[in-house]
Motif scaffolding. Structure first.
Motif, PDB file in Angstrom:
ATOM      1  N   THR A  37     -40.565  48.634 -20.554  1.00 35.60           N
ATOM      2  CA  THR A  37     -41.632  49.558 -20.485  1.00 35.60           C
ATOM      3  C   THR A  37     -41.913  50.222 -21.712  1.00 35.60           C
ATOM      4  O   THR A  37     -43.135  50.457 -22.210  1.00 35.60           O
ATOM      5  CB  THR A  37     -41.158  50.686 -19.492  1.00 35.60           C
ATOM      6  N   ASP A  80     -42.298  44.248 -18.822  1.00 37.42           N
ATOM      7  CA  ASP A  80     -40.883  44.771 -18.328  1.00 37.42           C
ATOM      8  C   ASP A  80     -40.277  43.482 -17.565  1.00 37.42           C
ATOM      9  O   ASP A  80     -39.755  43.782 -16.432  1.00 37.42           O
ATOM     10  CB  ASP A  80     -41.311  46.106 -17.288  1.00 37.42           C
ATOM     11  N   ARG A 138     -37.087  38.210 -12.942  1.00 35.63           N
ATOM     12  CA  ARG A 138     -38.218  38.973 -13.140  1.00 35.63           C
ATOM     13  C   ARG A 138     -39.209  38.081 -14.252  1.00 35.63           C
ATOM     14  O   ARG A 138     -40.547  37.970 -13.906  1.00 35.63           O
ATOM     15  CB  ARG A 138     -38.296  40.376 -13.666  1.00 35.63           C
ATOM     16  N   GLU A 141     -30.844  49.825 -10.852  1.00 36.80           N
ATOM     17  CA  GLU A 141     -31.095  49.909 -12.038  1.00 36.80           C
ATOM     18  C   GLU A 141     -31.219  51.289 -12.488  1.00 36.80           C
ATOM     19  O   GLU A 141     -31.484  52.320 -11.886  1.00 36.80           O
ATOM     20  CB  GLU A 141     -32.608  49.296 -12.326  1.00 36.80           C
TER      21      GLU A 141
HETATM   22 MG   LIG Z   1     -37.503  48.196 -17.324  1.00 40.06          MG
END
Ligand SMILES: [Mg+2]
Ligand SMILES: Nc1ncnc2c1ncn2[C@@H]1O[C@H](COP(=O)(O)O)[C@@H](O)[C@H]1O
Ligand SMILES: Nc1ncnc2c1ncn2[C@@H]1O[C@H](COP(=O)(O)O)[C@@H](O)[C@H]1O
Ligand SMILES: Nc1ncnc2c1ncn2[C@@H]1O[C@H](COP(=O)(O)O)[C@@H](O)[C@H]1O
Ligand SMILES: Nc1ncnc2c1ncn2[C@@H]1O[C@H](COP(=O)(O)O)[C@@H](O)[C@H]1O
Ligand SMILES: [Mg+2]
Ligand SMILES: [Mg+2]
Ligand SMILES: [Mg+2]
Ligand SMILES: [Mg+2]
Ligand SMILES: [Mg+2]
Ligand SMILES: [Mg+2]
Ligand SMILES: [Mg+2]
Lengths: 217, 217, 217, 217, 217, 217, 217, 217
Positions: free
Chosen positions: C96, C121, C129, E17
């Motif tokens: 981020t 991100d 991801r 996380e």
């Molecule tokens: Mg992150």
């Protein structure tokens, strides 16, 4: 007192000791400046002086002049006009952000009695801007190049002239410019032979050296 | 075995895995080269190969060719002639000592099917030498600049063209060149916008990138 | 004046000179921006502009737009819509905190007339991801990867595509990240061949290079 | 004598002092090895031993074994078979050139009584090669990652498992890899939390730490 | 949105996380924290959070707790009491100024369900202070050592125990400590074998690693 | 509490622990100072104390004295007059800006019971200023040299005397002085044999060492 | 050919291109030397030439002379006697080991037509040795200072004269001299104003610059 | 000749100039050694002398003795026995590989007339080995600590004694030891106050300083 002013320097080197304003209080700068002005008939100057310190000193010493761009505070006791107008020092800057360092060099050389020309924002990314000034480069007696980032201007200018070239890396840039290290290394490794290198942002030193060279005959 | 050859790479990236010869024995290079040549119909190449290792491999694989300057060992399985002669990659070197890196870039790009021109020893200390090649610069589709010492050539070339420029710092120099660091920093801080930088002496990577760009349409 | 604006750059490189806002006063930025907007029919932009300087300029030049995330101030004189919607630049960020640099790249490329997608991100600590965006990666024409800390995203992406990848290290991190040096070194040593590296935080340069590559045909 | 062998170490740490072979003469290595073998019933080992020194020692101590890849010289006094075959240490290497460091880690851990698996050349440029070993990664108790260049493998592996990961940067690479510094910095800045970092090329230390962790219960 | 929260991490690594608070706005921290707290039944935490950002978040999320020393903001959703009181993590600090980093490690480990003891200001300049805690050292399952300046404590502790030691260099010091580099290098070169090193000031990573090791059985 | 004060240090080293004020709150400094003053009959001192913290402590401990130049806060419990006036420590500074470090050394040595002389602003650019103090140099028992920038004073003084010389690099300078690194390296490479070097700006350490040497007999 | 000899340089800078012998084969040096000697009526020189390469060239070009100390190979086509004996360049060395660099500077300046004096082993550890040569220093027109280790000689000489001083750091030293970096940094931070700095071991560049300055009038 | 021997040094500093053998030919070493031996009645010594150069000199000067471990060549003209046996210098080494530097320190101090004890391989990884020598530490007048890798021994010893401690970092280690930089930084940041630091591998300087301190009374 706190300082052992080197009043002998004028005799040895032709110009009084120059005050480095950074680590000194405004009172200290005032005191040394007064003492130098009394002992010497030359111009007196202090570098790396903040606007706020300069104001304080000028209140007490109305003859003192402050140049905001180069951050030099000086008293012109001797006409700074050059003895010989035909021997000219040319100060170049690669970008607009290098101007403070370039002006420090230019004003230093002027206060020491030299004819100085300046030509700013002529970096190599648009090299025609430099070539537009070829005549000034050719007729200059000594050339000072100030440049940050990759400092390439020094190499290009060094290859164009047979006159002494003095390169001043500036701390302009970001990231891997490491506050002037990239330009410094580039200038030290200049492929044009014999370019003199100064410390990062040391426009003052460049002005002094150019002055020394310019008065040789 | 000791290596997990990435035979899938040709599919994914259009060219088989390239062998990095440095840390490998001559037997390992031979084995991987054989395996790649069998699985692929493309050219096969190994970089950073010493003359002595190359001799050993060529004894077993007579089709292998060794280029002494770039230290690349390769098997040309597919004609390396460029599909499109009008899209040319131009490889420049600042000095004579940068030629090995420049040739590594040029040969890599050729083996990947590109038309490549070279033009060496055109560093900025005598900038007219560069301008003498202005036409080639203008007509090139991608330009690779190899330079050691202060690496200024990348900035000057970057300012002359609107085509992608790939800069490869070389370890040529001594003292404060720090084995290519000065040129690397200069290129990273290039005032001409958008210049791509590779690792020190990485002519191979420059050839690959130039090839990728050159085949875009 | 203080600056020698390179009005010739548009001719040479297809886009007017871009103002580097860091070392300039708000008055200087205004003056150069005005001059560029008059001379050019292209978009005009300044990077590294603080909110405060932007406010000042926008008071005088109501057409100017300020993007707070990327800190770019620009005047859209030419519709920035891409000529060719099928040729897309993809900008990735590892975390981020890398978004400002990623947005600087994206906006630069857009203002130069490219279709740009972003995907933030998607760093390697949770690599699924990234793989969730495989399709966008495959269909992109050029990919920009911004990452701080260990910069590993560039290597992984470089291995997945046969298109040009441009890696921008960011100064995100602390301790031994040394303000982006760790990511910079990682990217220069990328085991995926041919990745282009830019200076730390130089999203602008990445946008320019991506644009140059994207318009090749 | 020249050395004060730490015979107490076995008591304190469960394994006798390990000889660092680099700065020692072959006579010194022989003498210390003999003394350790007499005082201890454990395995005795020396790291960083050249083939030539190993030959000399093995002439005098025929029980000594020399592993050429890892450059470890050892005497197996105690069966090195792991107490518990279900607790396995997995040693990964990113490239072929990282194998010596990986083997140093593996052999060290084995000599200390651990079950060790290895899996080499699975670097991130062809990440499917790593995923092909997902099962081994999942079933491992401790994972050691050795990688040079940009060291990205540590971050990817660190994100795939909930077991302790030990990262060993290697000096594999050239130019801006700076003999392992790029990989070291990458690993220290690993975005996957809790990865343990060792000195450059310190496979030995990684083996010791993995062994300490592996015997916890 | 701006972030792709890795909700899958809890499954993969046993803990959700963790938010790195440095480069994020207070609104971003709030949003991610909320999302994580909803999706997970574990504790949720953010590191490197300023007091001012913490206040903002706690206004919206009254369950959030802020620890001023370690600058961790967390929501305790699951009792943080350790499953097994006999397996203890010991956190040492060399000086008083290293306490924030030490507490970051301790609180991280506690929130992940470990029994943690601390013992501060036991640096080697007065080594009897360390030896006064020998018993705690001996009975600890994992030891974290935080030290700035010359980081020697890690070597001494590493030599006293057969348990895993995790060394965290801190940026405490001045001059040639180079913001933690001296301690980092010392720890990487630790003559006690197998000490795990973390990034400068990375107490968080040390806590995570210690927790991973501590739950092995 | 937060600190494990080393009350034993006075026994071991002849002077109580000295508080390093940098990373501590004013409350912590007060608490430790009180505790030390009670336990010891020696002078008690804290270094790197800001004026603001000093004010707070002096409100509670009226016997405490604050020296603004050296930023030392101390309580004189034992007359600081030297036992032996004939054994003198001489503290030199190269410039005016090095005075704070020089005074830290001087005051530390005085509080430990030594006769100390100072002589400032005698750097090598005007070397006659140094030679004007030749007599003091010759009669000194130990000499401390503080210098920033190129640190040359240490070499010159080291060549003039047969007494121990302690060199303290200061962070005075800019650009390539790198906050004292240039002076530090110069002093470590001193061509005059046997000069002791301290950390950058560590006047305190120099004072301690000079005191230890001065009391030898 | 491989090289684009800059035959134009003599016109532009008054002396033909000088060959950098390091990265070139003996055949390349011979070829360039021949070509330069034919095109020019000036002296022709190559630096960094090994004895073995020199032998090869001299076999073919019997007029070539090799100076073993400075490793310069040259052909004296024009009498190297200075035009003006009263304008003298003085080359100083701090130690005996700096002589090769000093001689490179001296021979370069002589071949360019200057009167040169040398004075070696006058470093600051025994400063009376320097002062014994005060007269030569005073009467010199330009002074070159070569020094390794801490490079302090440049500062002392810079303070004694009002003539231009050129400082050449040498790689003489060990440990923290870092192959000349300590001397380089010292010289860049020279407290005597206006000292010109060259790259490490760049005696050649110093000779060129001194020559340029010396012929000014 | 090539050297300006500083015969005056003995008068100024009580011992003749010591020859640094590294950059000198065997003929130069012989010539200077002869000259010094004639002019002085003290011991004469040269450091950093290779076995081969030593052989050459000893052929001509049969009184010369060569110590292979420390690589010192010397002529004992004055009995090197210490004036005062009760004032002892203690030289410690952390490992076996540090012995050459330790012996250089010890022999230097002996040749200057001091009583010297040595105690090797007492590094902190097995700290009981150091404590076994506590008595020698306590009775020593000056202590020299040589250590590579993390250099922690200096801090521990510095905390145990009230006598001057001189720390010599050695280049022993690999990877992130950076040829002694890690140990150097550790020693400069020593938390035990007042430790004197020497250049990397500078056993000679430590011997000189210890000798200067030891003869104070
Ligand atoms: Mg992150
Ligand atoms: N000269 C080179 N520089 C950088 N990377 C290279 C070079 N030659 C080959 N490679 C890359 O190195 C990888 C092979 O590494 P390895 O597994 O050690 O053989 C391939 O993915 C190539 O893309
Ligand atoms: N963010 C940026 N990073 C690097 N270069 C920039 C950036 N913004 C503008 N530039 C370049 O900086 C040059 C302008 O420099 P200046 O003359 O100082 O305004 C232009 O040639 C741009 O290509
Ligand atoms: N390859 C290695 N890397 C780091 N430390 C090692 C290595 N091999 C042995 N050691 C350590 O080095 C120490 C021995 O050092 P020395 O006294 O010089 O033999 C032992 O305590 C070992 O733990
Ligand atoms: N200015 C200073 N520089 C270096 N060390 C210091 C300084 N002031 C105090 N110390 C040392 O720092 C230690 C105290 O550290 P701490 O436990 O953090 O208070 C004492 O052992 C002192 O010897
Ligand atoms: Mg501009
Ligand atoms: Mg050339
Ligand atoms: Mg491979
Ligand atoms: Mg304390
Ligand atoms: Mg002064
Ligand atoms: Mg000498
Ligand atoms: Mg040992």
């Amino acid at each position: 007192g706190f300082a052992q002013i080197d009043h002998h320097r004028e005799l040895r080197q032709g110009f009084p000791e120059v005050i480095y304003g950074e680590g000194k209080t405004k009172e200290q700068i005032l005191a040394i400046m007064k003492s130098l002005a009394e002992e010497s008939r030359h111009n007196v100057m202090a570098t790396h002086v903040s606007a706020e310190k300069a104001d304080f000193v000028r209140n007490e010493l109305p003859d003192a002049v402050y140049d905001e761009v180069s951050r030099i505070l000086y008293i012109e006791q001797k006409r700074s006009e050059p003895v010989d107008e035909t021997r000219r020092i040319l100060v170049l800057s690669a970008g607009t952000s290098d101007i403070p360092v370039a002006e420090e060099a230019a004003l230093t050389a002027r206060l020491m009695g030299n004819a100085v020309d300046t030509c700013f924002d002529v970096g190599v990314a648009g090299i025609h801007r430099l070539f537009a000034h070829k005549e000034e480069i050719v007729k200059a007696n000594v050339i000072i190049v100030t440049a940050g980032m990759e400092g390439a201007l020094a190499s290009v200018v060094g290859g164009l002239t047979d006159k002494p070239v003095i390169a001043v890396p500036t701390s302009v840039g970001y990231g891997a410019s490491f506050h002037g290290v990239s330009a410094l290394l580039a200038m030290l490794n200049c492929c044009a032979a014999g370019v003199a290198v100064m410390n990062i942002d040391n426009g003052f030193g460049a002005g002094v050296l150019a002055g020394k060279i310019n008065r040789m005959r």
